[in-house]
Design a protein around this motif. Structure first.
Motif, mmCIF file in Angstrom:
data_model
loop_
_atom_site.group_PDB
_atom_site.id
_atom_site.type_symbol
_atom_site.label_atom_id
_atom_site.label_comp_id
_atom_site.label_asym_id
_atom_site.label_seq_id
_atom_site.Cartn_x
_atom_site.Cartn_y
_atom_site.Cartn_z
ATOM 1 N N ALA A 17 0.826 -1.216 0.000
ATOM 2 C CA ALA A 17 0.000 0.000 0.000
ATOM 3 C C ALA A 17 0.855 1.258 0.000
ATOM 4 O O ALA A 17 0.483 2.271 -0.603
ATOM 5 C CB ALA A 17 -0.929 -0.015 1.211
ATOM 6 N N GLU A 18 2.014 1.215 0.658
ATOM 7 C CA GLU A 18 2.900 2.384 0.705
ATOM 8 C C GLU A 18 3.434 2.745 -0.680
ATOM 9 O O GLU A 18 3.846 3.893 -0.912
ATOM 10 C CB GLU A 18 4.063 2.114 1.654
ATOM 11 C CG GLU A 18 3.670 2.046 3.126
ATOM 12 C CD GLU A 18 4.813 1.596 3.999
ATOM 13 O OE1 GLU A 18 5.923 1.370 3.442
ATOM 14 O OE2 GLU A 18 4.629 1.470 5.227
ATOM 15 N N ASN A 19 3.443 1.787 -1.568
ATOM 16 C CA ASN A 19 3.976 2.013 -2.917
ATOM 17 C C ASN A 19 2.866 2.130 -3.960
ATOM 18 O O ASN A 19 3.080 1.835 -5.138
ATOM 19 C CB ASN A 19 4.924 0.865 -3.283
ATOM 20 C CG ASN A 19 6.209 0.870 -2.488
ATOM 21 O OD1 ASN A 19 7.184 1.515 -2.867
ATOM 22 N ND2 ASN A 19 6.221 0.147 -1.379
ATOM 23 N N TRP A 20 1.686 2.603 -3.521
ATOM 24 C CA TRP A 20 0.549 2.710 -4.431
ATOM 25 C C TRP A 20 0.815 3.591 -5.656
ATOM 26 O O TRP A 20 0.267 3.301 -6.744
ATOM 27 C CB TRP A 20 -0.697 3.200 -3.679
ATOM 28 C CG TRP A 20 -0.622 4.618 -3.184
ATOM 29 C CD1 TRP A 20 -0.229 5.038 -1.956
ATOM 30 C CD2 TRP A 20 -0.958 5.801 -3.924
ATOM 31 N NE1 TRP A 20 -0.278 6.407 -1.868
ATOM 32 C CE2 TRP A 20 -0.734 6.897 -3.064
ATOM 33 C CE3 TRP A 20 -1.424 6.036 -5.220
ATOM 34 C CZ2 TRP A 20 -0.945 8.205 -3.459
ATOM 35 C CZ3 TRP A 20 -1.640 7.351 -5.618
ATOM 36 C CH2 TRP A 20 -1.416 8.408 -4.739
ATOM 37 N N PRO A 21 1.648 4.660 -5.568
ATOM 38 C CA PRO A 21 1.870 5.459 -6.795
ATOM 39 C C PRO A 21 2.493 4.643 -7.930
ATOM 40 O O PRO A 21 2.170 4.857 -9.101
ATOM 41 C CB PRO A 21 2.829 6.565 -6.321
ATOM 42 C CG PRO A 21 2.577 6.686 -4.857
ATOM 43 C CD PRO A 21 2.327 5.282 -4.408
ATOM 44 N N ILE A 22 3.375 3.699 -7.584
ATOM 45 C CA ILE A 22 3.996 2.863 -8.611
ATOM 46 C C ILE A 22 2.952 1.967 -9.258
ATOM 47 O O ILE A 22 2.908 1.808 -10.484
ATOM 48 C CB ILE A 22 5.131 2.020 -7.998
ATOM 49 C CG1 ILE A 22 6.250 2.921 -7.474
ATOM 50 C CG2 ILE A 22 5.676 1.035 -9.032
ATOM 51 C CD1 ILE A 22 7.375 2.158 -6.778
ATOM 52 N N VAL A 23 2.108 1.360 -8.421
ATOM 53 C CA VAL A 23 1.058 0.476 -8.922
ATOM 54 C C VAL A 23 0.120 1.237 -9.848
ATOM 55 O O VAL A 23 -0.212 0.771 -10.948
ATOM 56 C CB VAL A 23 0.268 -0.150 -7.749
ATOM 57 C CG1 VAL A 23 -0.915 -0.962 -8.273
ATOM 58 C CG2 VAL A 23 1.180 -1.031 -6.901
ATOM 59 N N VAL A 24 -0.310 2.418 -9.430
ATOM 60 C CA VAL A 24 -1.224 3.231 -10.235
ATOM 61 C C VAL A 24 -0.564 3.641 -11.551
ATOM 62 O O VAL A 24 -1.196 3.636 -12.611
ATOM 63 C CB VAL A 24 -1.682 4.471 -9.444
ATOM 64 C CG1 VAL A 24 -2.458 5.433 -10.339
ATOM 65 C CG2 VAL A 24 -2.543 4.056 -8.256
ATOM 66 N N ASN A 25 0.722 4.008 -11.489
ATOM 67 C CA ASN A 25 1.454 4.418 -12.682
ATOM 68 C C ASN A 25 1.448 3.316 -13.745
ATOM 69 O O ASN A 25 1.120 3.552 -14.917
ATOM 70 C CB ASN A 25 2.892 4.762 -12.287
ATOM 71 C CG ASN A 25 3.698 5.399 -13.416
ATOM 72 O OD1 ASN A 25 4.868 5.715 -13.242
ATOM 73 N ND2 ASN A 25 3.103 5.601 -14.574
ATOM 74 N N VAL B 54 8.577 13.190 -14.117
ATOM 75 C CA VAL B 54 7.641 13.023 -15.228
ATOM 76 C C VAL B 54 8.122 11.960 -16.205
ATOM 77 O O VAL B 54 7.324 11.171 -16.729
ATOM 78 C CB VAL B 54 7.436 14.364 -15.967
ATOM 79 C CG1 VAL B 54 6.538 14.172 -17.190
ATOM 80 C CG2 VAL B 54 6.831 15.401 -15.028
ATOM 81 N N ALA B 55 9.441 11.905 -16.444
ATOM 82 C CA ALA B 55 9.988 10.912 -17.371
ATOM 83 C C ALA B 55 9.698 9.494 -16.881
ATOM 84 O O ALA B 55 9.341 8.615 -17.671
ATOM 85 C CB ALA B 55 11.494 11.116 -17.526
ATOM 86 N N GLN B 56 9.826 9.282 -15.583
ATOM 87 C CA GLN B 56 9.536 7.969 -15.007
ATOM 88 C C GLN B 56 8.050 7.629 -15.150
ATOM 89 O O GLN B 56 7.695 6.492 -15.469
ATOM 90 C CB GLN B 56 9.932 7.944 -13.534
ATOM 91 C CG GLN B 56 9.755 6.594 -12.865
ATOM 92 C CD GLN B 56 9.982 6.663 -11.374
ATOM 93 O OE1 GLN B 56 9.226 7.318 -10.646
ATOM 94 N NE2 GLN B 56 11.033 6.005 -10.902
ATOM 95 N N MET B 57 7.201 8.618 -14.942
ATOM 96 C CA MET B 57 5.757 8.403 -15.041
ATOM 97 C C MET B 57 5.358 8.018 -16.456
ATOM 98 O O MET B 57 4.587 7.070 -16.671
ATOM 99 C CB MET B 57 5.009 9.660 -14.605
ATOM 100 C CG MET B 57 3.495 9.504 -14.536
ATOM 101 S SD MET B 57 2.689 11.032 -13.983
ATOM 102 C CE MET B 57 3.476 11.265 -12.390
ATOM 103 N N ILE B 58 5.904 8.730 -17.436
ATOM 104 C CA ILE B 58 5.588 8.434 -18.839
ATOM 105 C C ILE B 58 6.104 7.045 -19.211
ATOM 106 O O ILE B 58 5.404 6.246 -19.842
ATOM 107 C CB ILE B 58 6.200 9.500 -19.765
ATOM 108 C CG1 ILE B 58 5.526 10.855 -19.522
ATOM 109 C CG2 ILE B 58 6.050 9.080 -21.230
ATOM 110 C CD1 ILE B 58 6.163 12.003 -20.276
ATOM 111 N N ALA B 59 7.336 6.744 -18.799
ATOM 112 C CA ALA B 59 7.916 5.435 -19.087
ATOM 113 C C ALA B 59 7.104 4.328 -18.423
ATOM 114 O O ALA B 59 6.928 3.244 -19.001
ATOM 115 C CB ALA B 59 9.368 5.380 -18.615
ATOM 116 N N GLY B 60 6.587 4.579 -17.232
ATOM 117 C CA GLY B 60 5.778 3.597 -16.527
ATOM 118 C C GLY B 60 4.483 3.297 -17.267
ATOM 119 O O GLY B 60 4.063 2.136 -17.360
#
Length: 271
Positions: free
Chosen positions: A84-92, A148-154
């Motif tokens: 749950a602490e890493n939810w931004p990665i999962v959502v990305n 932002v680059a990581q988000m787009i790549a994700g």
């Protein structure tokens, strides 16, 4: 929709083999932190003679069961709170994988069986074998990208993984785990659980899309076969996890890659 898929008869006469095959494949998957769907697919096509799309749909159903049970199996090592602490990665990743799963399932439903066999064999299984050798044994470290680059790549990586997962009926962990480790710098154990958290909704989307195809009826015609092989997969995955410390990755990963490549050849010839 696929027009060239013969209705497959129930495979009740192969129940012992289905359980044994599911158990062996589950053990292989458990040893490297996967659900085993990559190895189950060639078995469904080559040994049990399901048509390509029917095998993908059956594989997807069994993968859903294994992934749903794998998260609780891993909770002692990676608690749900850590996930749950890493939810931004999962959502990305989900932002891309959900869309990829929908498109991938739609494309698979429209492909002729012969074409789908060759896509599975020539592209997907070979690619997975390469990833297993090159990426799965990576260790956690600095994230490859940030901001932002990581988000787009994700999102892009998630979209591609969603397509692959839908085309093969797999969970996608063999691609998600290296992505989580390399792109986000996640620890390998955490990456395994995060990949399951991404895989479950991704597979549900693909499964929903497949339900529109006439070949979805393969689940009803082979319900007992499905449950027995899924049960074998779960038992095998649990056993594989227990055996993990006994088999060195240096020997395991090349062996599994070889199995995938041999399976790819068999699926290609089956077309």
């Amino acid at each position: 929709m696929s027009q060239d898929l013969p209705a497959s008869p129930p495979k009740s006469q192969n129940l012992p083999m289905a359980f044994a095959g599911g158990g062996i494949i589950g053990a292989l998957g458990g040893l490297i932190g996967l659900g085993g769907a990559e190895f189950r697919l060639p078995l469904l096509i080559g040994l049990f003679n399901f048509a390509a799309l029917e095998a993908v749909i059956l594989n997807k159903a069994m993968s859903l069961v294994v992934v749903a049970t794998a998260l609780p199996f891993r909770a002692a090592t990676v608690p749900f709170g850590t996930i749950a602490e890493n939810w931004p990665i999962v959502v990305n990743l989900l932002a891309g994988s959900l869309l990829g799963a929908w498109f991938g399932a739609g494309w698979a439903s429209r492909l002729k069986s012969e074409t789908l066999y060759k896509v599975i064999a020539a592209v997907m299984l070979v690619a997975i074998a390469v990833v297993l050798v090159v990426g799965h044994d990576a260790t956690a470290g600095q994230a490859l990208l940030t901001g932002v680059a990581q988000m787009i790549a994700g999102v892009v990586a998630g979209f591609i993984i969603g397509i692959v997962a839908s085309l093969l009926g797999v969970a996608g962990g063999e691609l998600l785990i290296p992505t989580l480790v390399l792109l986000f710098g996640a620890d390998i154990k955490l990456a395994g659980s995060l990949s399951l958290a991404v895989s479950l909704p991704t597979m549900l989307v693909g499964f929903t899309r497949y339900s529109r195809d006439q070949s979805f009826s393969v689940l009803g015609r082979n319900k007992t076969f499905l449950l027995v092989m899924a049960a074998g997969s779960i038992v095998g995955a649990f056993a594989g996890g227990l055996l993990l410390g006994m088999v060195p990755n240096a020997l395991l990963l090349p062996a599994l890659a070889a199995i995938l490549l041999i399976s790819a050849v068999k699926v290609w010839r089956h077309s």
